[in-house]
Design a protein around this motif. Structure first.
Motif, PDB file in Angstrom:
ATOM      1  N   GLN A 144       0.836  -1.202   0.000  1.00 26.78           N
ATOM      2  CA  GLN A 144       0.000   0.000   0.000  1.00 26.78           C
ATOM      3  C   GLN A 144       0.871   1.253   0.000  1.00 26.78           C
ATOM      4  N   ALA A 145       0.463   2.231  -0.803  1.00 25.36           N
ATOM      5  CA  ALA A 145       1.206   3.495  -0.845  1.00 25.36           C
ATOM      6  C   ALA A 145       0.944   4.347   0.388  1.00 25.36           C
ATOM      7  N   ASP A 146      -0.191   4.120   1.068  1.00 32.07           N
ATOM      8  CA  ASP A 146      -0.551   4.954   2.218  1.00 32.07           C
ATOM      9  C   ASP A 146      -0.450   4.198   3.541  1.00 32.07           C
ATOM     10  N   ALA A 147       0.238   3.069   3.564  1.00 30.03           N
ATOM     11  CA  ALA A 147       0.393   2.313   4.807  1.00 30.03           C
ATOM     12  C   ALA A 147       1.217   3.129   5.816  1.00 30.03           C
ATOM     13  N   PRO A 148       0.876   3.055   7.093  1.00 33.62           N
ATOM     14  CA  PRO A 148       1.706   3.732   8.099  1.00 33.62           C
ATOM     15  C   PRO A 148       3.144   3.230   8.101  1.00 33.62           C
ATOM     16  N   TYR A 149       3.314   1.945   7.811  1.00 29.11           N
ATOM     17  CA  TYR A 149       4.650   1.363   7.713  1.00 29.11           C
ATOM     18  C   TYR A 149       4.540  -0.051   7.153  1.00 29.11           C
ATOM     19  N   LEU A 150       5.687  -0.580   6.719  1.00 30.08           N
ATOM     20  CA  LEU A 150       5.836  -1.982   6.336  1.00 30.08           C
ATOM     21  C   LEU A 150       6.734  -2.656   7.357  1.00 30.08           C
ATOM     22  N   HIS A 151       6.302  -3.822   7.825  1.00 29.92           N
ATOM     23  CA  HIS A 151       7.102  -4.584   8.787  1.00 29.92           C
ATOM     24  C   HIS A 151       7.423  -5.956   8.208  1.00 29.92           C
ATOM     25  N   TYR A 152       8.701  -6.336   8.303  1.00 29.89           N
ATOM     26  CA  TYR A 152       9.062  -7.712   7.945  1.00 29.89           C
ATOM     27  C   TYR A 152      10.283  -8.159   8.736  1.00 29.89           C
ATOM     28  N   VAL A 153      10.527  -9.460   8.711  1.00 28.70           N
ATOM     29  CA  VAL A 153      11.662 -10.079   9.384  1.00 28.70           C
ATOM     30  C   VAL A 153      12.687 -10.443   8.315  1.00 28.70           C
ATOM     31  N   SER A 154      13.903  -9.962   8.449  1.00 29.76           N
ATOM     32  CA  SER A 154      14.897 -10.197   7.398  1.00 29.76           C
ATOM     33  C   SER A 154      15.377 -11.635   7.361  1.00 29.76           C
ATOM     34  N   ASN A 155      15.407 -12.303   8.514  1.00 31.10           N
ATOM     35  CA  ASN A 155      15.898 -13.679   8.582  1.00 31.10           C
ATOM     36  C   ASN A 155      15.016 -14.463   9.546  1.00 31.10           C
ATOM     37  N   GLU A 156      14.329 -15.464   9.015  1.00 30.84           N
ATOM     38  CA  GLU A 156      13.472 -16.302   9.856  1.00 30.84           C
ATOM     39  C   GLU A 156      14.327 -17.413  10.453  1.00 30.84           C
ATOM     40  N   THR A 157      14.590 -17.275  11.747  1.00 23.82           N
ATOM     41  CA  THR A 157      15.513 -18.164  12.447  1.00 23.82           C
ATOM     42  C   THR A 157      15.055 -19.616  12.447  1.00 23.82           C
ATOM     43  N   VAL A 158      13.755 -19.825  12.596  1.00 20.76           N
ATOM     44  CA  VAL A 158      13.219 -21.175  12.756  1.00 20.76           C
ATOM     45  C   VAL A 158      13.268 -21.949  11.446  1.00 20.76           C
ATOM     46  N   GLU A 159      12.801 -21.302  10.372  1.00 18.36           N
ATOM     47  CA  GLU A 159      12.661 -21.993   9.087  1.00 18.36           C
ATOM     48  C   GLU A 159      13.898 -21.905   8.198  1.00 18.36           C
TER      49      GLU A 159
END
Length: 367
Positions: A144-159
């Motif tokens: 979304q262009a109007d999202a307050p922010y984007l959140h993600y995890v750079s490295n998934e430790t478990v998988e």
């Protein structure tokens, strides 16, 4: 302090192995920090010495990450779990437009319910239908262009999944949980508005979380936040808003010096980590009738190598035999089982070479 094979063969997903030279300094500091004469466990967080520790650590991280002047570096408590809540409390409260979240594995999934307690969340992509075995291509993502922010995890430790590129739009604040690959390689860190990473993977013991935050991100933060959970209050207090984890912060300082002085920076660290992961993944690929890699090839993590054996019984035999041979922490996460070898910064290439040899011998015995 003599080399301890139980330290050198620690493949745990966390706390991760610390460099041997850092462990030697920590041992000395527990008795007495050389320049103070007191045990690190008894030095006041209000002392001039500790203020200098925080200042130097901030400077070291700024230098290692090549951060512009409009970023602050904080040393907080509560792990990544506290950031799951602190972040939306700062940026999502009262918003009508949902924040974009990626659901790429166990830890990104943990962030979702905490954000939903505060405001609306949109899952921009989920790997759950595929069992979290791969990450999205750019064509699969629609932010979304109007999202307050984007959140993600750079490295998934478990998988054992890792993004090898920066995601999102440049006009939407990027927030990234880098807990398990922080300071493991260079990056375009100035493209992120906030990065957080608890220490117990690559840079120190449990108890402290590093937060790198761009000043502009906080300009509209609510004034109703509790002081302890307000990034601005923590900035004003130079991370000493309350009694901080002095010991953990000091160890992270020692690791930052090790990265700077012994390793030679993040590019050199990345070369080491690349070689370690290349060696172990090659062992999987060469024996893929017995060792079954979990992650899609393009999304393989340099930090956490997750794999399976032909059946659960053989996996339990592998874990027991590895432990008897001196290898620690190879059991997979409780959520998916299997085997996981974590190759964090402090782990030496020689340890991976020994693991590969062990894997060859185990396969020969159980062919």
């Amino acid at each position: 302090m003599p080399n301890n094979p139980l330290n050198s063969l620690n493949f745990s997903g966390g706390p991760g192995v610390l460099p041997e030279s850092v462990l030697q300094q920590v041992q000395e500091a527990i008795r007495a920090v050389p320049e103070v004469g007191l045990s690190i466990l008894g030095i006041s967080h209000r002392s001039d010495w500790f203020a200098a520790v925080v200042a130097e650590l901030e400077a070291n991280i700024r230098s290692l990450m090549n951060l512009p002047a409009d970023y602050h570096v904080l040393f907080l408590q509560g792990g990544a779990t506290q950031q799951f809540s602190m972040l939306p409390m700062t940026l999502l409260a009262g918003q009508a437009t949902p924040a974009d979240y990626l659901h790429t594995g166990y830890w990104s999934g943990k962030a979702l319910p905490e954000a939903r307690r505060v405001g609306p969340v949109r899952i921009a992509w989920s790997g759950q239908p595929g069992g979290f075995r791969h990450l999205p291509d750019d064509a699969e993502l629609d932010f979304q262009a109007d999202a307050p922010y984007l959140h993600y995890v750079s490295n998934e430790t478990v998988e054992g999944l890792q993004f090898h590129r920066v995601l999102g739009r440049d006009d939407v604040p990027r927030i990234c949980d880098m807990s398990s690959d922080f300071l493991s390689a260079p990056g375009d860190f100035e493209r992120f508005s906030l990065i957080y990473a608890h220490a117990q993977k690559n840079i120190g013991p449990a108890g402290v979380t590093v937060v790198v935050v761009k000043d502009a991100l906080l300009k509209d933060a609510p004034d109703t936040l509790p002081g302890f959970l307000d990034y601005r209050a923590q900035i004003a207090a130079h991370s000493i808003y309350n009694t901080p984890p002095v010991f953990a912060i000091y160890v992270v300082l020692l690791v930052s010096r090790w990265l700077r002085d012994e390793i030679g920076g993040l590019a050199a660290m990345d070369q080491r980590n690349t070689e370690k992961s290349r060696l172990l993944y090659q062992a999987l690929d060469d024996n893929n009738d017995f060792y079954l890699g979990r992650a899609a090839g393009k999304d393989r993590s340099k930090m956490n190598v997750a794999f399976n054996l032909p059946n659960p019984e053989l996996e339990q035999e592998f874990i027991a035999a590895a432990l008897a041979a001196g290898f620690s922490g190879l059991a997979g996460h409780r959520s998916i089982g299997g085997i996981r070898a974590s190759l964090y910064n402090g782990l030496q290439l020689a340890a991976v070479e020994k693991l590969v040899d062990f894997m060859d011998q185990f396969k020969s015995r159980n062919r």
